[in-house]
Every structure is written in structure tokens, then in C-alpha cells.
Design an enzyme around this catalytic site. Structure first.
Site, mmCIF file in Angstrom:
data_model
loop_
_atom_site.group_PDB
_atom_site.id
_atom_site.type_symbol
_atom_site.label_atom_id
_atom_site.label_comp_id
_atom_site.label_asym_id
_atom_site.label_seq_id
_atom_site.Cartn_x
_atom_site.Cartn_y
_atom_site.Cartn_z
ATOM 1 N N ARG A 190 0.857 -1.184 0.000
ATOM 2 C CA ARG A 190 0.000 0.000 0.000
ATOM 3 C C ARG A 190 0.892 1.231 0.000
ATOM 4 O O ARG A 190 1.940 1.250 0.665
ATOM 5 C CB ARG A 190 -0.900 0.023 1.250
ATOM 6 N N GLU A 243 -4.487 7.263 -4.973
ATOM 7 C CA GLU A 243 -4.746 6.559 -6.239
ATOM 8 C C GLU A 243 -6.084 6.996 -6.795
ATOM 9 O O GLU A 243 -7.025 7.197 -6.006
ATOM 10 C CB GLU A 243 -4.731 5.046 -5.998
ATOM 11 N N HIS A 286 -1.793 0.035 -9.789
ATOM 12 C CA HIS A 286 -2.332 -0.926 -8.801
ATOM 13 C C HIS A 286 -2.880 -2.185 -9.505
ATOM 14 O O HIS A 286 -4.068 -2.483 -9.422
ATOM 15 C CB HIS A 286 -3.416 -0.262 -7.931
HETATM 16 C C1 DGY Z 1 -5.899 -6.227 -2.707
HETATM 17 O O1 DGY Z 1 -6.517 -7.256 -2.967
HETATM 18 O O2 DGY Z 1 -5.810 -5.773 -1.558
HETATM 19 C C2 DGY Z 1 -5.317 -5.498 -3.849
HETATM 20 O O3 DGY Z 1 -4.294 -4.656 -3.471
HETATM 21 C C3 DGY Z 1 -6.400 -4.708 -4.520
HETATM 22 O O4 DGY Z 1 -6.801 -3.677 -3.671
#
Ligand code: DGY
Length: 325
Positions: A237, A266, A285
Site C-alpha cells: 500500500r 490513487e 495498482h
Molecule cells: C488487494 O486485494 O488488496 C489489492 O491490493 C487490490 O486492492
């Protein structure tokens, strides 16, 4: 009477059909201002929610007095106030396991792309600037045999270690809450303190969840502990990293490059200084974003939701304290 489910993510026809058999569905196709308005309108009737990439805070969830379950189509659960959900006995589920290998693939794609400067040099070819054999100014660095440093040795960390150890002959070091003997045995991995890992790894890879404890974990002090050869990879993250400190480290050559799939905000703003740096590979992402894996995640979320609404414990229950037992 059928239970009411609000989807804020479109599902495949197969999964839609499965849901329609058992529940009434309201689909919010886009989370733009209009979509958010529709969501607010639908929440008062909702027993279940299914979706991803939306911060579901108490203000929003207070609109849903009958809510019983939220099925997140993600492994990360940083979009939810778990204490609040537990207090209201709303069952939160996520989609671990099915995305592990795909997300580790993304991590490795970033390792290779940054080390071998794949995006920068492919752009050079596309721009018609490949006029002669390239020389040292465009050379990258090896991946095989280099030290892979993994911060957060969970499922995705392990899958990254597997690729590094068996595929690329990389010594693996890791940092996590506690040492993991089984992982050490499988990948000949070695536990390190965070400063030790930052000093020793050629690739520093973040694979840990965003929590109060990990927010801002990597900042000025941590970048100062890395070496000029270090390549920094983030598939966890954005908020685990102080982005201004990262930009400073990249600009000043404190570290060599960064492969980033996640950002503080994002979508990443077009004006972000990160996009002006040649030593950054930025992806939108895409950790789990393959056809196969996104379908598997959606299927897992549907299973979790239908189980919860049928009064069964979902397989991937996050807030076990909310379960009646
Ligand atoms: C997750 O599954 O947490 C991915 O990062 C998509 O948000």
C-alpha cells in the site's frame, strides 16, 4: 423474502446469475458522484455489500441499519473500520490466497523492469532514439544472484521469496513481526531487523498490509539506511511509505530506482514528481489484475457473501469477533 445486496463492482455474467438466484441485487457500476449517490440511496435497504476500492466509513455505513455482511474483493482491508464493523456485528470477509501468485508475479515484473530499465529503454526504442548499440549509460543491473529483501513475510512475501530463491538464485532476507522457521527452511531465508535488511538488500520489497503500525514505516530515516544500488519495490500500500521521502531518495541518487504499484493517493496524479523520474516504473495498482485472478477473487467474495447472508461463517472472515460463534 430475498436479501438485498448492493454490488459496487461489476461481476461476470456467471457470478451475476449466481447472485440473482439467491438475492436481490442493486448494481452500482461506477463510483463517481452519481454512483455514490445511488449507493447512499441503496444502503438503507442493504443486507449485504460486495465490492472494492471504496472507503466504507461509519458515516456511510450508518445509512445501512440492516447490514449483515461486507464481502471485499481484495485481500487488503484497510478501507474498513474493523472495530466499528465488529461492534455492529457486520461480517467482513476478504479474498486471500487466490491472488497470492499473481501479486507476486507483479512484484517480480517490477523487480525486472526496474533493474533492467525495461520501460525506459522500450520508450527509447519507441521514440526512434535507438540509433546505435547502447552503452554503459543505458546498462541495467543484474537480478539473478542479488539479495532479495522482503518486508512482511506473509503469503505474498513467501511467493516472492519462492520466485527469487528458485527462479533467480537470489539470497533471501526478510523482516516480519517474528521469524518464520518454515520459510527460512524452504527458501534458505534469513531474518533481519529492519535496519539490517535496508542496509543489506539489493531489492527492498514491501509486501505487508497497511495498518496503524505500518503506516509511514518507510521514511527519510529508512531510505538513508539503503544503499545507492538499492531498488525499492512496493506492491503493498502506498501509505506504508512517506512518498515525499521516496521522491527525495530517488532524485538524489540515495537509491537507484523504484518499482511502484501502489501510491499514497490513487489514481496517481499526473503532476506527481514520480512520473518525471526515469528511474521509476509506476503501474496502476495491478497487483492482482489478471482475468483469471480477478474472476477468482470475485467468486471468492460471492461465496463469502452468500454464506454470511445464509447465516454461515464465511470462509474468509476477517473480523472473527463479529461472529456469533
Ligand atoms: C488487494 O486485494 O488488496 C489489492 O491490493 C487490490 O486492492
Amino acid at each position: 423474502m430475498k436479501k438485498q445486496v448492493v454490488l459496487y463492482k461489476k461481476l461476470s455474467p456467471l457470478l451475476m446469475a449466481r447472485l440473482h438466484e439467491q438475492v436481490d441485487v442493486t448494481l452500482i457500476e461506477n463510483l463517481d458522484a452519481e454512483g455514490l449517490g445511488k449507493l447512499r440511496d441503496a444502503l438503507p435497504r442493504a443486507h449485504g455489500l460486495l465490492g472494492a476500492s471504496l472507503k466504507l466509513d461509519a458515516e456511510l455505513l450508518d445509512l445501512a441499519p440492516d447490514l449483515q455482511a461486507i464481502a471485499s474483493v481484495s485481500v487488503g482491508v484497510d478501507n474498513y473500520d474493523i472495530d466499528y464493523l465488529t461492534e455492529r456485528r457486520i461480517l467482513l470477509s476478504n479474498t486471500p490466497d487466490v491472488l497470492t501468485e499473481t501479486t507476486a508475479d507483479t512484484g517480480f515484473a517490477l523487480i525486472l523492469a526496474t533493474a533492467r530499465r525495461v520501460v525506459e529503454l522500450a520508450n527509447l526504442v519507441r521514440a526512434g532514439q535507438w540509433n546505435r548499440n547502447i552503452g554503459p549509460a543505458h546498462f541495467g543491473s543484474d537480478v539473478h544472484g542479488k539479495t532479495l529483501g522482503i518486508i512482511g513475510m506473509g503469503r505474498i512475501g513467501e511467493a516472492l521469496a519462492q520466485r527469487g530463491h528458485f527462479g533467480f538464485g537470489m539470497p533471501v532476507i526478510y523482516h516480519s513481526q517474528s521469524p518464520k522457521p518454515a520459510v527460512e527452511q524452504r527458501f534458505n531465508a534469513h531474518y533481519r531487523s529492519l535496519p539490517e535488511l535496508l542496509q543489506q538488500a539489493d531489492f527492498v520489497c514491501l509486501t505487508l498490509p497497511l495498518t496503524a503500525a505500518t503506516q509511514g514505516l518507510i521514511g527519510v530515516e529508512q531510505f538513508a539506511q539503503m544503499r545507492p544500488e538499492t531498488i525499492f519495490i512496493n506492491i503493498s500500500r502506498g501509505k506504508v511509505v512517506d512518498e515525499a521521502a521516496l521522491i527525495g531518495a530517488l532524485r538524489t541518487g540515495r537509491i537507484r530506482a523504484a518499482g511502484l504499484d501502489v501510491f499514497d493517493r490513487e489514481p496517481l496524479n499526473q503532476d506527481s514528481p514520480l512520473l518525471q523520474l526515469n528511474n521509476v516504473v509506476a503501474t496502476p495498482h495491478i497487483g492482482s489484475a489478471t482475468h483469471e485472478t480477478r474472476e477468482a477473487m470475485a467468486r471468492c467474495a460471492v461465496d463469502n457473501l452468500l454464506a454470511a447472508l445464509a447465516g454461515e461463517r464465511p470462509a474468509n472472515l476477517v473480523n472473527v469477533g463479529a461472529w456469533k460463534g
